[in-house]
Motif scaffolding. Structure first.
Motif, PDB file in Angstrom:
ATOM      1  N   ASP A   1     -90.767 -25.162   8.342  1.00 31.48           N
ATOM      2  CA  ASP A   1     -90.851 -24.523   9.652  1.00 31.48           C
ATOM      3  C   ASP A   1     -90.306 -23.101   9.560  1.00 31.48           C
ATOM      4  OD1 ASP A   1     -91.190 -23.972  12.277  1.00 31.48           O
ATOM      5  OD2 ASP A   1     -89.869 -25.541  13.049  1.00 31.48           O
ATOM      6  N   GLU A   2     -91.197 -22.131   9.448  1.00 29.95           N
ATOM      7  CA  GLU A   2     -90.837 -20.710   9.351  1.00 29.95           C
ATOM      8  C   GLU A   2     -89.685 -20.487   8.378  1.00 29.95           C
ATOM      9  OE1 GLU A   2     -91.998 -18.022  11.488  1.00 29.95           O
ATOM     10  OE2 GLU A   2     -92.995 -19.077  13.107  1.00 29.95           O
ATOM     11  N   PRO A   3     -89.764 -20.972   7.142  1.00 29.87           N
ATOM     12  CA  PRO A   3     -88.588 -20.940   6.271  1.00 29.87           C
ATOM     13  C   PRO A   3     -88.181 -19.527   5.837  1.00 29.87           C
ATOM     14  CG  PRO A   3     -90.509 -21.622   5.018  1.00 29.87           C
ATOM     15  CD  PRO A   3     -90.936 -21.547   6.454  1.00 29.87           C
ATOM     16  N   LEU A   4     -89.086 -18.551   5.976  1.00 29.66           N
ATOM     17  CA  LEU A   4     -88.751 -17.225   5.448  1.00 29.66           C
ATOM     18  C   LEU A   4     -88.388 -16.210   6.532  1.00 29.66           C
ATOM     19  CD1 LEU A   4     -91.518 -16.981   2.692  1.00 29.66           C
ATOM     20  CD2 LEU A   4     -89.281 -18.082   2.600  1.00 29.66           C
ATOM     21  N   SER A   5     -88.386 -16.644   7.800  1.00 29.48           N
ATOM     22  CA  SER A   5     -88.202 -15.665   8.894  1.00 29.48           C
ATOM     23  C   SER A   5     -86.866 -14.951   8.857  1.00 29.48           C
ATOM     24  CB  SER A   5     -88.307 -16.341  10.249  1.00 29.48           C
ATOM     25  OG  SER A   5     -89.368 -17.200  10.262  1.00 29.48           O
ATOM     26  N   ASN A   6     -85.838 -15.569   8.273  1.00 31.12           N
ATOM     27  CA  ASN A   6     -84.522 -14.929   8.268  1.00 31.12           C
ATOM     28  C   ASN A   6     -84.312 -13.967   7.107  1.00 31.12           C
ATOM     29  OD1 ASN A   6     -83.666 -16.108  10.542  1.00 31.12           O
ATOM     30  ND2 ASN A   6     -82.391 -17.671   9.565  1.00 31.12           N
ATOM     31  N   LEU A   7     -85.300 -13.876   6.220  1.00 32.95           N
ATOM     32  CA  LEU A   7     -85.107 -13.042   5.032  1.00 32.95           C
ATOM     33  C   LEU A   7     -85.681 -11.650   5.257  1.00 32.95           C
ATOM     34  CD1 LEU A   7     -86.202 -15.713   2.387  1.00 32.95           C
ATOM     35  CD2 LEU A   7     -83.918 -15.272   3.281  1.00 32.95           C
ATOM     36  N   ASP A   8     -85.155 -10.664   4.518  1.00 31.57           N
ATOM     37  CA  ASP A   8     -85.708  -9.319   4.682  1.00 31.57           C
ATOM     38  C   ASP A   8     -87.090  -9.250   4.015  1.00 31.57           C
ATOM     39  OD1 ASP A   8     -85.542  -8.471   1.917  1.00 31.57           O
ATOM     40  OD2 ASP A   8     -83.381  -8.289   2.211  1.00 31.57           O
ATOM     41  N   ALA A   9     -87.824  -8.167   4.335  1.00 33.95           N
ATOM     42  CA  ALA A   9     -89.247  -8.092   3.972  1.00 33.95           C
ATOM     43  C   ALA A   9     -89.494  -8.291   2.475  1.00 33.95           C
ATOM     44  CB  ALA A   9     -89.804  -6.753   4.424  1.00 33.95           C
ATOM     45  N   LYS A  10     -88.652  -7.679   1.651  1.00 32.89           N
ATOM     46  CA  LYS A  10     -88.879  -7.746   0.204  1.00 32.89           C
ATOM     47  C   LYS A  10     -88.672  -9.175  -0.317  1.00 32.89           C
ATOM     48  CE  LYS A  10     -87.629  -5.312  -3.962  1.00 32.89           C
ATOM     49  NZ  LYS A  10     -86.423  -4.785  -4.576  1.00 32.89           N
ATOM     50  N   LEU A  11     -87.609  -9.784   0.180  1.00 30.98           N
ATOM     51  CA  LEU A  11     -87.278 -11.142  -0.241  1.00 30.98           C
ATOM     52  C   LEU A  11     -88.331 -12.143   0.231  1.00 30.98           C
ATOM     53  CD1 LEU A  11     -85.022 -12.289  -1.857  1.00 30.98           C
ATOM     54  CD2 LEU A  11     -83.729 -12.672   0.227  1.00 30.98           C
ATOM     55  N   ARG A  12     -88.885 -11.854   1.396  1.00 26.33           N
ATOM     56  CA  ARG A  12     -89.932 -12.732   1.935  1.00 26.33           C
ATOM     57  C   ARG A  12     -91.120 -12.773   0.985  1.00 26.33           C
ATOM     58  NH1 ARG A  12     -89.404 -11.066   7.431  1.00 26.33           N
ATOM     59  NH2 ARG A  12     -91.197  -9.703   7.242  1.00 26.33           N
ATOM     60  N   VAL A  13     -91.505 -11.597   0.504  1.00 23.63           N
ATOM     61  CA  VAL A  13     -92.656 -11.520  -0.407  1.00 23.63           C
ATOM     62  C   VAL A  13     -92.342 -12.302  -1.676  1.00 23.63           C
ATOM     63  CG1 VAL A  13     -94.084  -9.948  -1.772  1.00 23.63           C
ATOM     64  CG2 VAL A  13     -93.383  -9.310   0.536  1.00 23.63           C
ATOM     65  N   GLN A  14     -91.110 -12.150  -2.172  1.00 25.68           N
ATOM     66  CA  GLN A  14     -90.703 -12.837  -3.405  1.00 25.68           C
ATOM     67  C   GLN A  14     -90.676 -14.357  -3.199  1.00 25.68           C
ATOM     68  OE1 GLN A  14     -86.899 -11.446  -4.728  1.00 25.68           O
ATOM     69  NE2 GLN A  14     -86.721 -13.136  -6.172  1.00 25.68           N
ATOM     70  N   MET A  15     -90.096 -14.803  -2.088  1.00 24.69           N
ATOM     71  CA  MET A  15     -90.006 -16.246  -1.824  1.00 24.69           C
ATOM     72  C   MET A  15     -91.381 -16.857  -1.585  1.00 24.69           C
ATOM     73  SD  MET A  15     -86.936 -17.392  -2.159  1.00 24.69           S
ATOM     74  CE  MET A  15     -87.033 -19.015  -1.433  1.00 24.69           C
ATOM     75  N   ARG A  16     -92.279 -16.040  -1.036  1.00 24.83           N
ATOM     76  CA  ARG A  16     -93.655 -16.483  -0.810  1.00 24.83           C
ATOM     77  C   ARG A  16     -94.273 -16.920  -2.134  1.00 24.83           C
ATOM     78  NH1 ARG A  16     -96.073 -11.714   2.435  1.00 24.83           N
ATOM     79  NH2 ARG A  16     -97.287 -11.226   0.602  1.00 24.83           N
ATOM     80  N   THR A  17     -94.148 -16.057  -3.135  1.00 28.85           N
ATOM     81  CA  THR A  17     -94.698 -16.398  -4.451  1.00 28.85           C
ATOM     82  C   THR A  17     -93.973 -17.593  -5.038  1.00 28.85           C
ATOM     83  OG1 THR A  17     -93.946 -14.137  -4.762  1.00 28.85           O
ATOM     84  CG2 THR A  17     -95.814 -14.808  -6.055  1.00 28.85           C
ATOM     85  N   GLU A  18     -92.649 -17.653  -4.832  1.00 23.68           N
ATOM     86  CA  GLU A  18     -91.891 -18.782  -5.396  1.00 23.68           C
ATOM     87  C   GLU A  18     -92.342 -20.107  -4.791  1.00 23.68           C
ATOM     88  OE1 GLU A  18     -87.690 -18.447  -5.681  1.00 23.68           O
ATOM     89  OE2 GLU A  18     -87.786 -16.416  -6.470  1.00 23.68           O
ATOM     90  N   ILE A  19     -92.552 -20.118  -3.492  1.00 21.05           N
ATOM     91  CA  ILE A  19     -92.970 -21.377  -2.849  1.00 21.05           C
ATOM     92  C   ILE A  19     -94.381 -21.755  -3.308  1.00 21.05           C
ATOM     93  CG2 ILE A  19     -93.484 -22.499  -0.632  1.00 21.05           C
ATOM     94  CD1 ILE A  19     -91.123 -20.961   0.564  1.00 21.05           C
ATOM     95  N   SER A  20     -95.261 -20.765  -3.475  1.00 16.34           N
ATOM     96  CA  SER A  20     -96.613 -21.060  -3.979  1.00 16.34           C
ATOM     97  C   SER A  20     -96.550 -21.654  -5.382  1.00 16.34           C
ATOM     98  CB  SER A  20     -97.477 -19.800  -4.008  1.00 16.34           C
ATOM     99  OG  SER A  20     -97.665 -19.337  -2.704  1.00 16.34           O
ATOM    100  N   LYS A  21     -95.688 -21.073  -6.219  1.00 12.73           N
ATOM    101  CA  LYS A  21     -95.539 -21.595  -7.595  1.00 12.73           C
ATOM    102  C   LYS A  21     -94.985 -23.009  -7.563  1.00 12.73           C
ATOM    103  CE  LYS A  21     -94.238 -17.443  -9.960  1.00 12.73           C
ATOM    104  NZ  LYS A  21     -93.003 -16.925 -10.505  1.00 12.73           N
ATOM    105  N   LEU A  22     -94.000 -23.194  -6.690  1.00 11.36           N
ATOM    106  CA  LEU A  22     -93.359 -24.504  -6.544  1.00 11.36           C
ATOM    107  C   LEU A  22     -94.392 -25.562  -6.143  1.00 11.36           C
ATOM    108  CD1 LEU A  22     -90.440 -25.512  -6.605  1.00 11.36           C
ATOM    109  CD2 LEU A  22     -90.346 -25.205  -4.142  1.00 11.36           C
ATOM    110  N   HIS A  23     -95.287 -25.173  -5.268  1.00  7.75           N
ATOM    111  CA  HIS A  23     -96.339 -26.092  -4.829  1.00  7.75           C
ATOM    112  C   HIS A  23     -97.176 -26.546  -6.025  1.00  7.75           C
ATOM    113  CE1 HIS A  23    -100.571 -26.616  -3.228  1.00  7.75           C
ATOM    114  NE2 HIS A  23     -99.921 -27.677  -2.829  1.00  7.75           N
ATOM    115  N   LYS A  24     -97.525 -25.591  -6.903  1.00  5.62           N
ATOM    116  CA  LYS A  24     -98.337 -25.946  -8.079  1.00  5.62           C
ATOM    117  C   LYS A  24     -97.554 -26.875  -9.001  1.00  5.62           C
ATOM    118  CE  LYS A  24    -101.679 -22.350  -8.019  1.00  5.62           C
ATOM    119  NZ  LYS A  24    -101.091 -21.239  -7.215  1.00  5.62           N
TER     120      LYS A  24
END
Ligand code: ADP
Length: 368
Positions: A159-182
């Motif tokens: 549920d909106e897990p990245l909303s509290n992070l700053d913009a740069k970190l959000r982009v990084q965590m986005r890729t991490e979660i996608s990788k984690l999914h794989k």
């Protein structure tokens, strides 16, 4: 892992407050599905009904073949990651990650094994002894992810897990979660209001508005074939430009905007589809990237409508330039490639790629 099926699910909060109406979605095993829409559209309520945190007013929820409506959250075999990661401040990272396993009475060996695996996947091995306050925002979010991973659930809910992070970190965590999914080959249902997050992460995206599912499709299909004006305007940044006008039949089929700033012959490829609309009002939608500076060399003028405009604002971004101007008193955004390095005069000629224009019924707002 698991299939998650929502069948005609509704949520009434009472006093005529209907948050979710007739939602039907089939989420396949190992699929990453994103629920996206503006604030208040019913995304979190839908997710919380899957989790069992909110009662389902009507309809059925299945995980695999089993009806889940009256199964308590703890027996649904799901793990949820929230926006505020809700870590226990007095506990170490290790204890935070293993907490759920401990209360479920897992053996010490199994707990160590699972936490070590999760810490390795998440790059948290060096931090297991630290307290949450000694971590960065991104690391804390990873601990929250770790807590979900060690449970080895059938389904992950975010549920909106990245909303509290700053913009740069959000982009990084986005890729991490996608990788984690794989890596985990997990079924994931992910809620966000951010269409960029949805587009970059989802195998399929569910666009919601006012409690109703508008479209379920892979990201590119949503972009290229939005079913209605809402989806067309929600997906894509900067957003699609909309202009209202009338489709006219002379010798040829024409579009004329209400105030007459844009008049053009409808390309033959669109003619048969639009001929039933002759004499009727319609919206057109133009993506910012389909408007060109007409001095640009690559503009072939056969399928383009030339417009003479007065530029309100030029925003150079480096890799592209945004140009703002008015047509029919509506603020239009054009996105000009950095390859076009001509200077922009206040009074300029631009061109709209007519082969890319979208048409919408003026009443139902469904794409024609
Ligand atoms: P989103 O997650 O898309 O922002 P929500 O699912 O949180 O939207 O909310 C959908 C609608 O339901 C909103 O109109 C909201 O005000 C309403 N709502 C959410 N939770 C409750 C509640 N506990 N009681 C009454 N209304 C609620």
């Amino acid at each position: 892992m698991a299939n998650v099926t929502l069948k005609n699910i509704c949520k009434d909060y009472g006093k005529g407050n209907r948050a979710v109406t007739d939602v039907t979605i089939e989420i396949k095993n190992k699929e990453f599905v994103v629920l996206v829409g503006p604030s208040g559209c019913g995304k979190s309520t839908t997710l919380r009904m899957i989790a069992g945190l909110e009662e389902i007013s009507s309809g059925e929820l299945f995980i695999d073949e089993k009806v889940m409506n009256s199964i308590p959250p703890k027996d649904r075999d799901i793990a949820m990651v929230f926006q505020n990661y809700a870590l226990y401040p007095h506990m170490s990272v290790f204890d935070n990650i293993s907490f759920g396993l401990k209360i479920r009475k897992f053996s010490k060996e199994e707990i160590i094994k699972r936490v070590s695996e999760a810490a390795k996947i998440l790059g948290l091995e060096e931090y297991l002894k630290r307290k949450p306050k000694e971590l960065s925002g991104g690391q804390r979010q990873r601990v929250a992810l770790g807590r979900a991973i060690v449970r080895q659930p059938k389904v992950f809910l975010f549920d909106e897990p990245l909303s509290n992070l700053d913009a740069k970190l959000r982009v990084q965590m986005r890729t991490e979660i996608s990788k984690l999914h794989k890596k985990l080959e997990a079924t994931i249902v992910y809620v966000t209001h951010d269409q960029v997050e949805a587009m970059t992460m989802g195998d399929r995206i569910v666009v919601m508005n006012k409690g109703v599912v508008q479209q379920v499709a892979p990201p590119i299909e949503l972009y290229q074939k939005p079913v209605n004006k809402f989806v067309a305007g929600f997906i894509g940044s900067p957003a699609m430009n909309f202009i209202q006008g009338t489709i006219l039949k002379n010798e040829k089929l024409l579009f004329k905007s209400d105030k007459g700033s844009l008049v053009y012959e409808i390309p033959s490829a669109d003619e048969s589809r639009l001929s039933n609309y002759a004499g009727k009002k319609a919206w057109i939608g133009i993506r910012p990237e389909d408007i060109y500076h007409s001095s640009a060399n690559n503009v072939d003028t056969t399928n383009f409508a030339k417009i003479n405009i007065k530029i309100d604002l030029v925003e150079p971004m480096g890799n592209e330039t945004f140009i703002y101007f008015s047509l029919d008193d509506i603020l239009i955004t054009a996105r000009i490639s950095a390859r076009d390095n001509s200077s922009f005069q206040t009074n300029s000629a631009f061109a709209v790629d007519l082969s890319k224009v979208f048409y919408f019924d003026s009443e139902s707002e469904i794409r024609i």
